[in-house]
Design a protein around this motif. Structure first.
Motif, PDB file in Angstrom:
ATOM      1  N   PRO A 119      -2.940   4.670  14.514  1.00  0.00           N
ATOM      2  CA  PRO A 119      -2.429   4.489  15.879  1.00  0.00           C
ATOM      3  C   PRO A 119      -1.091   5.205  16.039  1.00  0.00           C
ATOM      4  O   PRO A 119      -0.307   5.304  15.091  1.00  0.00           O
ATOM      5  CB  PRO A 119      -2.255   2.964  15.988  1.00  0.00           C
ATOM      6  CG  PRO A 119      -3.082   2.391  14.880  1.00  0.00           C
ATOM      7  CD  PRO A 119      -3.072   3.400  13.790  1.00  0.00           C
ATOM      8  N   LEU A 120      -0.819   5.677  17.242  1.00  0.00           N
ATOM      9  CA  LEU A 120       0.413   6.425  17.460  1.00  0.00           C
ATOM     10  C   LEU A 120       1.654   5.574  17.233  1.00  0.00           C
ATOM     11  O   LEU A 120       2.691   6.095  16.815  1.00  0.00           O
ATOM     12  CB  LEU A 120       0.442   7.004  18.874  1.00  0.00           C
ATOM     13  CG  LEU A 120      -0.510   8.180  19.137  1.00  0.00           C
ATOM     14  CD1 LEU A 120      -0.249   8.757  20.520  1.00  0.00           C
ATOM     15  CD2 LEU A 120      -0.362   9.259  18.082  1.00  0.00           C
ATOM     16  N   ASP A 121       1.569   4.275  17.502  1.00  0.00           N
ATOM     17  CA  ASP A 121       2.763   3.448  17.324  1.00  0.00           C
ATOM     18  C   ASP A 121       3.096   3.218  15.852  1.00  0.00           C
ATOM     19  O   ASP A 121       4.138   2.649  15.525  1.00  0.00           O
ATOM     20  CB  ASP A 121       2.626   2.114  18.066  1.00  0.00           C
ATOM     21  CG  ASP A 121       1.427   1.289  17.601  1.00  0.00           C
ATOM     22  OD1 ASP A 121       0.730   1.696  16.645  1.00  0.00           O
ATOM     23  OD2 ASP A 121       1.169   0.237  18.213  1.00  0.00           O
ATOM     24  N   GLU A 122       2.254   3.715  14.950  1.00  0.00           N
ATOM     25  CA  GLU A 122       2.537   3.631  13.520  1.00  0.00           C
ATOM     26  C   GLU A 122       2.956   4.989  12.943  1.00  0.00           C
ATOM     27  O   GLU A 122       3.277   5.094  11.759  1.00  0.00           O
ATOM     28  CB  GLU A 122       1.319   3.111  12.757  1.00  0.00           C
ATOM     29  CG  GLU A 122       0.944   1.679  13.120  1.00  0.00           C
ATOM     30  CD  GLU A 122      -0.286   1.188  12.372  1.00  0.00           C
ATOM     31  OE1 GLU A 122      -0.761   1.932  11.461  1.00  0.00           O
ATOM     32  OE2 GLU A 122      -0.774   0.097  12.680  1.00  0.00           O
ATOM     33  N   ALA A 123       2.918   6.022  13.789  1.00  0.00           N
ATOM     34  CA  ALA A 123       3.308   7.369  13.354  1.00  0.00           C
ATOM     35  C   ALA A 123       4.756   7.636  13.743  1.00  0.00           C
ATOM     36  O   ALA A 123       5.374   6.872  14.497  1.00  0.00           O
ATOM     37  CB  ALA A 123       2.375   8.397  13.968  1.00  0.00           C
ATOM     38  N   TYR A 124       5.310   8.752  13.235  1.00  0.00           N
ATOM     39  CA  TYR A 124       6.695   9.130  13.525  1.00  0.00           C
ATOM     40  C   TYR A 124       6.719  10.079  14.715  1.00  0.00           C
ATOM     41  O   TYR A 124       6.064  11.116  14.693  1.00  0.00           O
ATOM     42  CB  TYR A 124       7.331   9.812  12.315  1.00  0.00           C
ATOM     43  CG  TYR A 124       7.471   8.923  11.107  1.00  0.00           C
ATOM     44  CD1 TYR A 124       8.595   8.128  10.928  1.00  0.00           C
ATOM     45  CD2 TYR A 124       6.467   8.887  10.137  1.00  0.00           C
ATOM     46  CE1 TYR A 124       8.724   7.310   9.815  1.00  0.00           C
ATOM     47  CE2 TYR A 124       6.580   8.077   9.017  1.00  0.00           C
ATOM     48  CZ  TYR A 124       7.718   7.290   8.870  1.00  0.00           C
ATOM     49  OH  TYR A 124       7.837   6.486   7.762  1.00  0.00           O
ATOM     50  N   ARG A 125       7.498   9.729  15.720  1.00  0.00           N
ATOM     51  CA  ARG A 125       7.644  10.579  16.897  1.00  0.00           C
ATOM     52  C   ARG A 125       8.766  11.596  16.644  1.00  0.00           C
ATOM     53  O   ARG A 125       9.894  11.219  16.311  1.00  0.00           O
ATOM     54  CB  ARG A 125       7.954   9.742  18.125  1.00  0.00           C
ATOM     55  CG  ARG A 125       8.148  10.562  19.399  1.00  0.00           C
ATOM     56  CD  ARG A 125       8.298   9.665  20.605  1.00  0.00           C
ATOM     57  NE  ARG A 125       8.514  10.418  21.826  1.00  0.00           N
ATOM     58  CZ  ARG A 125       8.039  10.064  23.005  1.00  0.00           C
ATOM     59  NH1 ARG A 125       7.300   8.959  23.123  1.00  0.00           N
ATOM     60  NH2 ARG A 125       8.281  10.800  24.069  1.00  0.00           N
ATOM     61  N   VAL A 126       8.450  12.870  16.814  1.00  0.00           N
ATOM     62  CA  VAL A 126       9.421  13.940  16.609  1.00  0.00           C
ATOM     63  C   VAL A 126       9.486  14.771  17.880  1.00  0.00           C
ATOM     64  O   VAL A 126       8.458  15.256  18.369  1.00  0.00           O
ATOM     65  CB  VAL A 126       9.040  14.834  15.408  1.00  0.00           C
ATOM     66  CG1 VAL A 126      10.105  15.904  15.185  1.00  0.00           C
ATOM     67  CG2 VAL A 126       8.866  13.990  14.145  1.00  0.00           C
TER      68      VAL A 126
END
Length: 304
Positions: A135-142
């Motif tokens: 899920p995106l909320d578990e990935a790092y936003r850059v």
């Protein structure tokens, strides 16, 4: 002179002054900019001359050279490749942030990419994560700022983020290219980032566990007749530099394919290319990669 006439004259005079200033600026700055582009193109061609022996005879089976450097708090990978596309075609295909998102999503760790405004200018919002569904909320936003300069003999694209994943900073992906002849281009990719204590601790944990047996591409010696490869943080940056280069190459190969077939062809190209260097790059099975990337690409197209 009446107030009305004064109001009319001042803008007219200001307009002429502005036009004159613009002309002077163009005469002064445009040749300077062109000179800088010409110098950069010449420097890259000189690098090509230096690298010719390594481009023609290497472990990659193609005209490609990869190197890495590590200094205090900074790690960098560089890939140089001679590609069979004219520069104008490369420029047309790698000009916009939207096109770069099509490149970035091929990388195993890119979970999402969307072109848009970053800090008031053009950029890319990229989520970087695991080598599996996430899920995106578990990935790092850059958040990458984006700059691109295109000239008849030189291309320069820069993506830079203040913060990266796992405590990294000054995260940069830069691509420059120049024509070698009317059908071939020398492309130079740089992938780099800085790390502080938190990033160093996180990387040490990775290298001590799941990354313990992973290696890069630089040959450090031979053992039992087989090459030994660089490990550690240089190994990490070399693997990712190669993955980004293969994403660019896989994207360019399908520039002229029917639009509806491009994604699937690029996914197939990227995975097959990485498997040629399985010692360094194999992570998942092909079906798992394709299924994951199709879903991530679909998510990337949805409104947010």
């Amino acid at each position: 002179m009446s107030a009305a006439m004064l109001i009319m004259v001042i803008p007219s005079r200001c307009s002429r002054l502005i036009q004159a200033a613009a002309l002077v600026a163009s005469l002064f700055f445009m040749p300077a900019a062109q000179a800088l582009e010409a110098d950069a193109a010449q420097a890259l061609r000189q690098k090509y001359t230096e690298l010719k022996p390594r481009l023609s005879n290497n472990q990659y089976g193609k005209p490609l050279y990869l190197e890495s450097t590590e200094s205090s708090g900074q790690i960098k990978g560089d890939a140089y490749a001679l590609i069979d596309y004219p520069l104008d075609k490369v420029e047309a295909s790698l000009r916009t942030p939207e096109q770069w998102c099509e490149v970035m999503i091929l990388h195993l760790n890119t979970k999402y990419c969307r072109a848009g405004q970053v800090n008031g200018g053009p950029g890319l919002t990229v989520f970087i994560g695991k080598k599996a569904d996430q899920p995106l909320d578990e990935a790092y936003r850059v958040e990458f700022g984006y700059q691109a300069e295109m000239a008849p003999e030189y291309m320069d694209v820069r993506m830079a983020a203040k913060k990266g994943p796992l405590g990294t900073s000054d995260y940069r992906i830069m691509v420059e290219a120049t024509s070698v002849d009317n059908r071939r281009t020398l492309l130079h990719l740089t992938y780099s980032y800085a790390y502080g204590m938190a990033g160093k601790i996180a990387m040490q944990g990775y290298l001590a566990t799941i990354g313990a047996n992973k290696v890069g591409f630089t040959v450090t010696g031979r053992q039992d007749g087989e090459p030994s490869y660089i490990g550690g943080m240089r190994g990490v940056v070399e693997r990712n530099t190669m993955r980004y280069y293969l994403a660019i190459d896989s994207y360019l190969k399908e520039m002229d394919a029917p639009r509806g077939e491009q994604l699937e062809r690029r996914l197939q190209n990227w995975f097959n290319a990485t498997e040629r260097y399985a010692r360094q790059l194999h992570e998942v099975d092909k079906d798992d990669y394709l299924t994951m990337k199709r879903a991530e690409y679909k998510r990337q197209q949805e409104p947010r």
